[in-house]
Design an enzyme around this catalytic site. Structure first.
Site, PDB file in Angstrom:
ATOM      1  N   GLU A 294    -126.585  50.745  25.339  1.00  0.00           N
ATOM      2  CA  GLU A 294    -127.341  51.052  26.567  1.00  0.00           C
ATOM      3  C   GLU A 294    -126.862  52.341  27.204  1.00  0.00           C
ATOM      4  OE1 GLU A 294    -127.632  47.914  29.510  1.00  0.00           O
ATOM      5  OE2 GLU A 294    -129.264  46.971  28.436  1.00  0.00           O
ATOM      6  N   HIS A 323    -117.785  38.763   3.195  1.00  0.00           N
ATOM      7  CA  HIS A 323    -118.613  38.047   2.228  1.00  0.00           C
ATOM      8  C   HIS A 323    -120.088  38.168   2.586  1.00  0.00           C
ATOM      9  CE1 HIS A 323    -114.918  36.320   0.602  1.00  0.00           C
ATOM     10  NE2 HIS A 323    -114.512  36.407   1.858  1.00  0.00           N
ATOM     11  N   LYS A 437    -139.288  45.000  30.600  1.00  0.00           N
ATOM     12  CA  LYS A 437    -139.226  44.085  31.750  1.00  0.00           C
ATOM     13  C   LYS A 437    -140.597  43.999  32.415  1.00  0.00           C
ATOM     14  CE  LYS A 437    -134.361  44.315  33.239  1.00  0.00           C
ATOM     15  NZ  LYS A 437    -133.418  44.577  34.326  1.00  0.00           N
TER      16      LYS A 437
HETATM   17  O1  PA5 Z   1    -125.919  46.663  32.007  1.00  0.00           O
HETATM   18  C1  PA5 Z   1    -126.886  46.466  32.711  1.00  0.00           C
HETATM   19  O2  PA5 Z   1    -127.092  47.115  33.772  1.00  0.00           O
HETATM   20  C2  PA5 Z   1    -127.881  45.379  32.368  1.00  0.00           C
HETATM   21  O3  PA5 Z   1    -127.551  44.754  31.158  1.00  0.00           O
HETATM   22  C3  PA5 Z   1    -127.932  44.316  33.458  1.00  0.00           C
HETATM   23  O4  PA5 Z   1    -126.658  43.750  33.613  1.00  0.00           O
HETATM   24  C4  PA5 Z   1    -128.942  43.211  33.126  1.00  0.00           C
HETATM   25  O5  PA5 Z   1    -130.212  43.777  32.896  1.00  0.00           O
HETATM   26  C5  PA5 Z   1    -129.021  42.192  34.234  1.00  0.00           C
HETATM   27  O6  PA5 Z   1    -129.415  42.788  35.443  1.00  0.00           O
HETATM   28  P1  PA5 Z   1    -129.233  42.039  36.814  1.00  0.00           P
HETATM   29  O7  PA5 Z   1    -127.774  41.931  37.094  1.00  0.00           O
HETATM   30  O8  PA5 Z   1    -129.927  42.862  37.846  1.00  0.00           O
HETATM   31  O9  PA5 Z   1    -129.875  40.690  36.664  1.00  0.00           O
END
Ligand code: PA5
Length: 468
Positions: A294, A323, A437
């Site tokens: 990310e 394996h 989303k």
């Molecule tokens: O790293 C990130 O920002 C994302 O993975 C969020 O943690 C994830 O989308 C969850 O978001 P939120 O804490 O708003 O529910």
């Protein structure tokens, strides 16, 4: 100094791999020149308050608020359930797998706190099975809903199921008693819900993205409740901070790690395989996978040019994946950098039994320590990969402890920040996650997403001409 971790990088050098796949001293010097300004920039961003995750090891309020909630909960809580996803779940899972025994949930003699469940999905078969089991234990179960925004569909859906269940079975007071919300201090849907229902809350720090938040209340509460020493975890992170802040490239493990990864990405090795030789460390590679993907997978550079960069993180587990994957790793394309995690002293030992008389060929195993076999297999795999000129890094752990896990987390967080600067991208946003989303909102019939729902139809409706 307490036990520590270190990064071993000899097996990426030209001395070991030759000049086609290894890094020469001259290339290291060039990497030092390229990376040194990134170290300075990262340290400066920290001073300017741009990357507050770097100061989490020193924050006193977060661990003390976490311990206060943990102390309230501990006596009466047999099950602790985290509702969250992505950065609100992966760190909790990684800490638990690393620092508590494998049979923690099953064997009360092996656990120092409640059972822990982390639900980072919306699978009705998984969640439904859990609900069938938890039904008569609600009054001994604490639900920690973790969401900075509160709008994440998965977490919101899980939370709404649990809220309704608690209200039906235990009323308003019960709901209030059994839930802790970890969310933004001031804004967002979950903050509104928590304030309205007068829930206990902990804070997701401002400016700390989910994937950098494990050392905040996001990751600390489940850890503290389950008996993990969060002070040692944070002290370990601070210990690594001292190294990762060093302006001297060759003394800074995060800088070297980032530079080696960046170097190989630009030289036909865009895949980064993390392969722990310890089951306890396996979920750290899952946590790393999100952090790396990310943070570094981006369309645009900081000038707005389309660059489409991003190394692909892959998780593997030694010896299991020897394996499954090693055939590909050795004979397939030489497009990967391997990072092994190896533990010198494992906290438990198992001695292998005597060979059956009918199988004298197994006598070499008889009476041997299982830890020796595990670490020999790591070295054997590394040797085999090096034989085929595949570059290998190793993070060496003296042992697995709260301190070394804190060090590891901090090392890879700063590595990611420095890699972001080398790739010249914003490592702290995730714009590409948004469209998916929103498409979910549209498919679930949310108001004002009708236009998007229309656009999705060619994907959501099966074209039977292509069904075989
Ligand atoms: O790293 C990130 O920002 C994302 O993975 C969020 O943690 C994830 O989308 C969850 O978001 P939120 O804490 O708003 O529910």
């Amino acid at each position: 100094m307490s036990e520590s971790i270190s990064l071993y990088y000899k097996n990426v050098t030209a001395e070991v791999l030759g000049t086609e796949h290894g890094i020469t001293q001259q290339q290291f010097d060039e990497l030092a020149e390229k990376t040194s300004p990134a170290i300075t920039e990262c340290n400066q961003q920290r001073k300017n308050g741009v990357i507050p995750y770097r100061d989490l090891p020193y924050n006193k309020d977060y661990p003390s608020s976490v311990k206060a909630v943990a102390d309230e909960i501990k006596g009466s809580c047999e099950n602790f359930v985290v509702l969250g996803i992505g950065g609100s779940a992966l760190g909790n899972i990684a800490l638990q797998t690393a620092l508590n025994p494998y049979m923690y949930n099953m064997d009360e003699n092996q656990r120092k706190g409640p059972r822990l469940f982390v639900f980072d999905n919306v699978d009705p078969m998984q969640f439904g099975s859990f609900l069938d089991w938890i039904g008569d234990k609600l009054d001994r179960t604490i639900f920690n809903v973790i969401s900075k925004s509160g709008r994440t569909a998965e977490t919101a859906a899980q939370f709404m199921v649990i809220r309704q269940l608690l209200l039906e079975k235990m009323g308003e007071d019960g709901f209030r008693k059994q839930v802790v919300a970890t969310t933004d201090a001031n804004a967002g849907t979950m903050r509104k819900i928590a304030d309205d229902a007068k829930l206990r809350t902990l804070v997701v720090p401002d400016g700390v993205g989910g994937r950098f938040s494990v050392l905040s209340p996001v990751g600390l509460l489940s850890a503290a409740v389950c008996g993990i020493d969060i002070d040692a975890l944070l002290a370990g992170a601070a210990q690594m901070d001292a190294l990762c802040s060093k302006e001297d490239f060759f003394a800074n493990p995060a800088a070297i790690n980032a530079a080696i990864n960046w170097h190989y990405y630009n030289r036909g090795k865009p895949i980064s395989v993390m392969m722990p030789y310890s089951y306890a460390l396996k979920d750290l590679s899952d946590w790393y996978r999100q952090l790396w993907a990310e943070s570094l997978g981006k369309t645009n550079d900081l000038q707005g040019n389309q660059v489409f960069v991003g190394p692909t993180p892959v998780k593997a587990l030694g010896t299991t994946d020897q394996h499954s994957q090693v055939q590909l790793y050795r004979e397939g394309p030489n497009d990967k950098l391997f990072t092994f995690l190896q533990v010198k002293n494992l906290s438990q030992e198992v001695v292998i039994g005597k060979e059956p008389a009918s199988a004298p060929e197994l006598s070499y195993l008889s009476g041997q320590k299982m830890s020796r076999l595990l670490n020999s297999e790591k070295l054997a795999t590394e040797y085999a990969l090096l034989h085929d000129k595949r570059p290998c890094l190793t993070v060496l752990f003296d042992e697995i402890s709260a301190s070394t896990i804190g060090q590891f987390i901090y090392l890879f967080e700063v590595t990611t920040s420095i890699a972001g600067l080398l790739f010249d991208i914003n490592a702290y946003d995730q714009p590409a996650v948004e469209l998916g989303k929103e498409a979910t909102f549209a498919l679930m019939g949310r108001d004002r997403f009708e236009e998007l729902a229309e656009k999705i139809k060619p994907v959501s409706e099966i074209d039977t001409a292509y069904l075989v």
